[in-house]
Design a protein around this motif. Sequence first.
Motif, PDB file in Angstrom:
ATOM      1  N   ALA A   1     -15.266 -32.742 -11.274  1.00 48.61           N
ATOM      2  CA  ALA A   1     -16.470 -33.401 -11.757  1.00 48.61           C
ATOM      3  C   ALA A   1     -16.541 -33.496 -13.277  1.00 48.61           C
ATOM      4  CB  ALA A   1     -17.693 -32.661 -11.229  1.00 48.61           C
TER       5      ALA A   1
ATOM      6  N   PRO B   1     -21.061 -29.281 -15.354  1.00 47.67           N
ATOM      7  CA  PRO B   1     -19.948 -29.032 -14.416  1.00 47.67           C
ATOM      8  C   PRO B   1     -19.408 -27.602 -14.502  1.00 47.67           C
ATOM      9  CG  PRO B   1     -19.412 -30.821 -15.945  1.00 47.67           C
ATOM     10  CD  PRO B   1     -20.791 -30.372 -16.291  1.00 47.67           C
TER      11      PRO B   1
ATOM     12  N   ASP C   1     -16.615 -37.027  -9.471  1.00 49.76           N
ATOM     13  CA  ASP C   1     -18.003 -36.672  -9.813  1.00 49.76           C
ATOM     14  C   ASP C   1     -18.770 -36.300  -8.540  1.00 49.76           C
ATOM     15  OD1 ASP C   1     -17.632 -37.107 -12.487  1.00 49.76           O
ATOM     16  OD2 ASP C   1     -18.820 -38.947 -12.608  1.00 49.76           O
TER      17      ASP C   1
END
Length: 251
Positions: A53, A85, A216
């Motif tokens: 991500a 993240p 993501d």
Amino acid sequence: MRIVKFSYKKKEEWGVLEDGIINILKQSPFSKIIRTKKHIPLKKVSLLVPAQASKVVLVGLNYRDHARELNMKIPREPIIFLKSPTALIAHKQRIIYPEGVKRLDYEAELALVIKKKAKNIPQKKAHEYILGYTCLNDVTARDLQKKDGQWTRAKSFDTFCPAGPWIETVLNPSKLGIKACLNSKTKQDSSTSNFIFSVPYIISFISRVMTLLPGDIISTGTPPGIGKMQIGDNITIEIDGIGRLQNKVSL
Ligand code: MG
């Protein structure tokens, strides 16, 4: 298909999980899923967060039953926010209770992992950009969320984003049972049929704000029954068709 990311002998790999055996992939699954001839039993590896991500984007209030519980109006458009993240941890890794936090909450959520770069995506095409679904716990320092007036600190301490254990690629996200169990007691028990905004709507909405990149994570909000965790607690997020994400809270 169940896609796992794992480490074995200090090497990070991706694989496809079938009957407790991982078929190791040649590369990350975002461009193309290419199987090798190598296999390894699941119990020999450490699972990692099944993503890469650049950002974790979450939706605030997204369950009708949760809005009723909070006595809040149904929002007209999604409220989105980010988690760092670096808050991500995998299945079985520990949630660290930060010093000075007075109330640490769990929030069971259905998350999805983005497959390819997405910008200005119409709802009809949103499915093309989803690699699959996983469980996520939107751990929140509730006292700091109220105190700060915005959510960055409350949502982004390291370890505040357990996600996993793997990605399920074939799943209809509109009718899934979702639960949170604290030390085996059921605390949240709802269905994604209570969503205010559907998965395609959310992807389309977010992609009109920011470019989504492969790996993501987008998380779709939590149902009623959120509550606090203490040091030593075990918290499990369970979603139909995916599995169970388990983490322990520690100092
Ligand atoms: Mg949440």
